[in-house]
Design an enzyme around this catalytic site. Sequence first.
Site, mmCIF file in Angstrom:
data_model
loop_
_atom_site.group_PDB
_atom_site.id
_atom_site.type_symbol
_atom_site.label_atom_id
_atom_site.label_comp_id
_atom_site.label_asym_id
_atom_site.label_seq_id
_atom_site.Cartn_x
_atom_site.Cartn_y
_atom_site.Cartn_z
ATOM 1 N N ASP A 48 0.828 -1.201 0.000
ATOM 2 C CA ASP A 48 0.000 0.000 0.000
ATOM 3 C C ASP A 48 0.870 1.262 0.000
ATOM 4 O OD1 ASP A 48 -2.264 1.503 0.030
ATOM 5 O OD2 ASP A 48 -2.906 0.961 2.052
ATOM 6 N N GLU A 106 -0.509 -0.723 -4.622
ATOM 7 C CA GLU A 106 -1.543 0.305 -4.609
ATOM 8 C C GLU A 106 -0.861 1.659 -4.688
ATOM 9 O OE1 GLU A 106 -3.782 3.532 -3.391
ATOM 10 O OE2 GLU A 106 -2.271 2.719 -2.029
#
Length: 685
Positions: free
Chosen positions: A314, A384
């Site tokens: 992330d 991400e």
Amino acid sequence: MAGSKSKTDSIQMSMKGCRTNEGCVQNEDNLEKGPDPDSLTDDLQRSTVDLLSPMEPDLKIIQPFAGMPKEVLLQFSGQARYRVPREVLFWLTVASVLILIGATIAIIALSPKCLDWWQIGPMYQIYPRSFKDSDKDGNGDLKGIQDKLDYITNLNIKTIWITSFYKSSLKDFRHGVEDFREIDPIFGTMKDFENLVAAIHDKGLKLIIDFIPNHTSDKHAWFQLSRNQTGKYADYYIWHDCTHENGRLIPPNNWLSVYGNSSWHFDEVRKQCYFHQFMKEQPDLNFRNPAVQEEIKEIIQFWLGKGVDGFSFDAVKFLLEAKHLRNEAQVNNTQSPDMATQYSELYHDFTTTQVGLHDILRSFRKVMDQYSSEPGRYRFMGTEASGESIDRTMMYYGMPFIQEADFPFNNYLTKLDTPSGKSVFAVIKAWMENMPEGKWPNWMTGGPDIARLTSRLGKEYINVMNMLVLTLPGTPITYYGEEIGMENIIVTDVNESYDVTTLLSKSPMQWDNSSNAGFSEGNHTWLPPNSDYQTVNVDVQKTQSKSTLKLYQELSLLHANELLLSRGWFCHVWNDSNFVVYTRELDGTDRVFTMVLNFGESTSRVNLQEMIPGLPSKASIRLSTSTANQGSHVETSAILLDKGEGLILDYKTKTLLHQTELRERCFVSSRACYSSVLNILYSSC
């Protein structure tokens, strides 16, 4: 006569006193007296000479007998009637082996690459605090997820994706990690996690987890050591001198936090400012320090050793910052520099996607590859990087000969806030046209930090959006609750330290119409369930033939069982402000699926006869968002669809679009051809 009789006797064997006829014939009298070695040798030699003598009768009139001497056996085996069949069988065996080897090599050479586990079915993203509470404390936990694995399996899901569950503070939804190797007590224990991994694998599923390497909590042991300048940890975070003027902090530059205001915070212990791209309680790690990179790799190895099948990395675009401290440019040059306090008011050229970022991610990939050697144990890597441009997003796939992420998560559909055929197709086209050749796409419509699909677009569009992502090429990703059409909640009084607007899509999963929507048997839940849980829940929709859940199950089953959807071509046929029309087809078959999806706000009609060559006048409806149409036929020259309605048409044709002048509108990621004769896939089309 006497001579003839003696010759005949020389090739006959006396049966008197014979115990066995296996090549050694003994007389009982001789046995009693004891064998004379010299006499026995003479007899054998004489017998052999007699058998092989020129005066021996023709062997054609002598039948083979058990126990014949080797020399006699060789005489028989040399005859044509024995030699020829033997040679024929030998060469037939050799030819068969060569044919099998050649066929095996040909099949291996011509077979397309098998799809891996992260490609063959949907991923199901779970926010663990909101999925299922097993201990009545009002918070979802790991045991709760394990209790609901059968439900997930019945959705035909292949991969479970669990968001952050590390020991964390309550800042920024547990993204401020205090210990990357510990489970937060709110979710259970490490033993609970190990049991969950084992149960997931027993169901034939895979597990990926979130990992946020950019920053830690300010309560992390590394930060406490760094602020005290202890050993190697002194340089684990990004520290710079800053000044105070008239009681006001003067940071090193104008860099801003994602949440607004300066990204520099003064630490009273170290008497310096540290850098944080998110909250001040989440200091950024210094990834220009090799020791930090090694620490993160060891954490990756720790969880892979626990049996995790992959990671979603992330916020990776924030891993590196420029070495210099130059100010970032303002979006509005006329704005006073002191007034630029919001993240959107600067261009972030020095704090995101810096040179060297992808080298770090490739080093993560190498670590994961070390655990991918066993068949079926490939370790998945997703990234991400929300907010990146499409061309920068594609860089996370890696380069032609350098592997990076298996795919960056495609959240562009989550940004749609109004239904439109044009906007939906624009997202599809942008991804397909920019994705590197041979890479694998993915599609997601929701997530923990995004308003739920039904709240963004409306209840009428949940089914058609599920039909879209489950019929596009690639991996569909479903956020928990989207399979039943859950909506955002309205939060007024929540005892949490979060921005209330980011809580709306994290409400408890709606399992049934009992108290707390079946999420918890406790007296309270960390968030209230949506007020519609009495009618929008799993138990109710399991019994409804027209429910969102039933359609999702049928779509995911179709995705799992149809080669057209897993390996076939995608061909864009047409779109306007209402409709998106595309086909899925496969070389070697004469069947085609055509998806007709109405994302408009009114009932509309479309004539497919004018658009698709070779289209029959009637086509059967394989699946429809309206159960009334299920299994019926439709006139392809006049298809009438309500808003939010979608059809999957199933028909036969000899004209595949990717073999016509429309080929430029077609895309295939992992090409394969089907042989109906052998019932196999092959790659040489």
